[in-house]
Write an enzyme that holds these catalytic residues in place. Sequence first.
Site, PDB file in Angstrom:
ATOM      1  N   GLU A  17       0.820  -1.207   0.000  1.00 26.76           N
ATOM      2  CA  GLU A  17       0.000   0.000   0.000  1.00 26.76           C
ATOM      3  C   GLU A  17       0.859   1.265   0.000  1.00 26.76           C
ATOM      4  O   GLU A  17       0.535   2.239  -0.677  1.00 26.76           O
ATOM      5  CB  GLU A  17      -0.949   0.002   1.208  1.00 26.76           C
ATOM      6  CG  GLU A  17      -2.038  -1.047   1.161  1.00 26.76           C
ATOM      7  CD  GLU A  17      -2.999  -0.853  -0.002  1.00 26.76           C
ATOM      8  OE1 GLU A  17      -3.078   0.273  -0.542  1.00 26.76           O
ATOM      9  OE2 GLU A  17      -3.670  -1.826  -0.379  1.00 26.76           O
ATOM     10  N   TYR A  57      -6.950   5.991   4.170  1.00 30.04           N
ATOM     11  CA  TYR A  57      -7.045   4.968   3.131  1.00 30.04           C
ATOM     12  C   TYR A  57      -6.191   3.741   3.457  1.00 30.04           C
ATOM     13  O   TYR A  57      -6.669   2.602   3.422  1.00 30.04           O
ATOM     14  CB  TYR A  57      -6.622   5.558   1.777  1.00 30.04           C
ATOM     15  CG  TYR A  57      -6.278   4.503   0.767  1.00 30.04           C
ATOM     16  CD1 TYR A  57      -7.281   3.783   0.134  1.00 30.04           C
ATOM     17  CD2 TYR A  57      -4.945   4.192   0.475  1.00 30.04           C
ATOM     18  CE1 TYR A  57      -6.965   2.779  -0.779  1.00 30.04           C
ATOM     19  CE2 TYR A  57      -4.630   3.199  -0.429  1.00 30.04           C
ATOM     20  CZ  TYR A  57      -5.646   2.493  -1.054  1.00 30.04           C
ATOM     21  OH  TYR A  57      -5.336   1.500  -1.935  1.00 30.04           O
ATOM     22  N   ASP A  66      -9.957   6.268  -1.966  1.00 32.77           N
ATOM     23  CA  ASP A  66      -8.802   6.875  -2.625  1.00 32.77           C
ATOM     24  C   ASP A  66      -9.274   7.470  -3.943  1.00 32.77           C
ATOM     25  O   ASP A  66     -10.479   7.589  -4.187  1.00 32.77           O
ATOM     26  CB  ASP A  66      -7.689   5.846  -2.835  1.00 32.77           C
ATOM     27  CG  ASP A  66      -8.045   4.781  -3.872  1.00 32.77           C
ATOM     28  OD1 ASP A  66      -9.240   4.664  -4.241  1.00 32.77           O
ATOM     29  OD2 ASP A  66      -7.136   4.070  -4.335  1.00 32.77           O
TER      30      ASP A  66
END
Length: 363
Positions: A34, A117, A135
Amino acid sequence: MLNFYKKLIHWYLQNKRELPWRQINDPYRIWLSEIILQQTRVEQGTPYYFKFTEAFPDIKSLADAHEDEVLKLWQGLGYYSRARNLHATAKKVAYELDGIFPDTYSEIKKLKGVGDYTASAIASICFDEAAAVVDGNVYRVLSRIFGVDTPIDSTPGKKEFKALAQNLMDPDDAANFNQAIMEFGATQCKPKNPYCLHCPFSEDCVAFQQGKIDKLPVKKGKIKVKNRFFNYLLFVTQEGETVLKQREDKGIWRGLFDFPLLETETDLLEEDFRESVKDLKVIGDADPVVFKELLVTEIILQQQNPIIHKLSHQKLHVKFWVIKLKNKSGLKTVSFEDFENYAVPRVIDRFMESFDYKDYVSN
């Protein structure tokens, strides 16, 4: 709402890409993926994911690494604060949390470099917490399908889209929902030329039905881009050495190495270079050395037109000036043969791919 969830999951199971982090729920690797994918396309980020997991198979090995090693491995991804935050968080988890990654959204969000997020993604994928991700992909999907024109870069907009995503989610299937809506935005409901005619939501999509695909999502306004003019001094000594310095300020590229830099208000012409650079101080073995005191044999501008390097809020106009020296003149130098061991900005790395210092060393 339930119909949206069912259609989305059906599409996802038929169209999802096989990604290396998709079949696992290891929080270290999900977090790593991520962070890498922030501001980075999957195609570009995947090789970096493999490089990091090979070099640092667990969070302890990442924590134990030197920052220069992390930055070097990150080179080319940009937004280097992500790499520094990644390293800082690894240290916190390894040294302060006994190597145990936090397992709730609220605790994950406290980690450096982790926002709403990323915390939602990790909490849902690794720990089955019903925390919806929002996002750029999710903003685009929801704004188009539901016709939401609240600016996504406003506080009300962020709250509205978060609530909408949360309401659409099946709390018992958060991981699949989050991955599905991100995948849908990345590959189907793309920023430009989305596949509307083959979209499961085309009959219900407000933007498609009303011809507003290119108008959603809405942003309040664009951030003004600042122009900066960088003149890099690429010193070449007869011993095949150059000068590198580590950037220590809090601006762009902190912690990376670059050549001595002369920043000017406008594009610097060749006839003005010597006068402009004469008082520049260059790092020395002891005290800094003033440029005008160096034994310069030749100055060569590598390109007439600057190389344009775009950052999020800055546009860099970069020139490289080769400075041939008779001797080191007290400068602190490094060998060109060792250059690849230093983490440098991408614009320098690309330039050096075609630069051969041997062409400037006299026989």
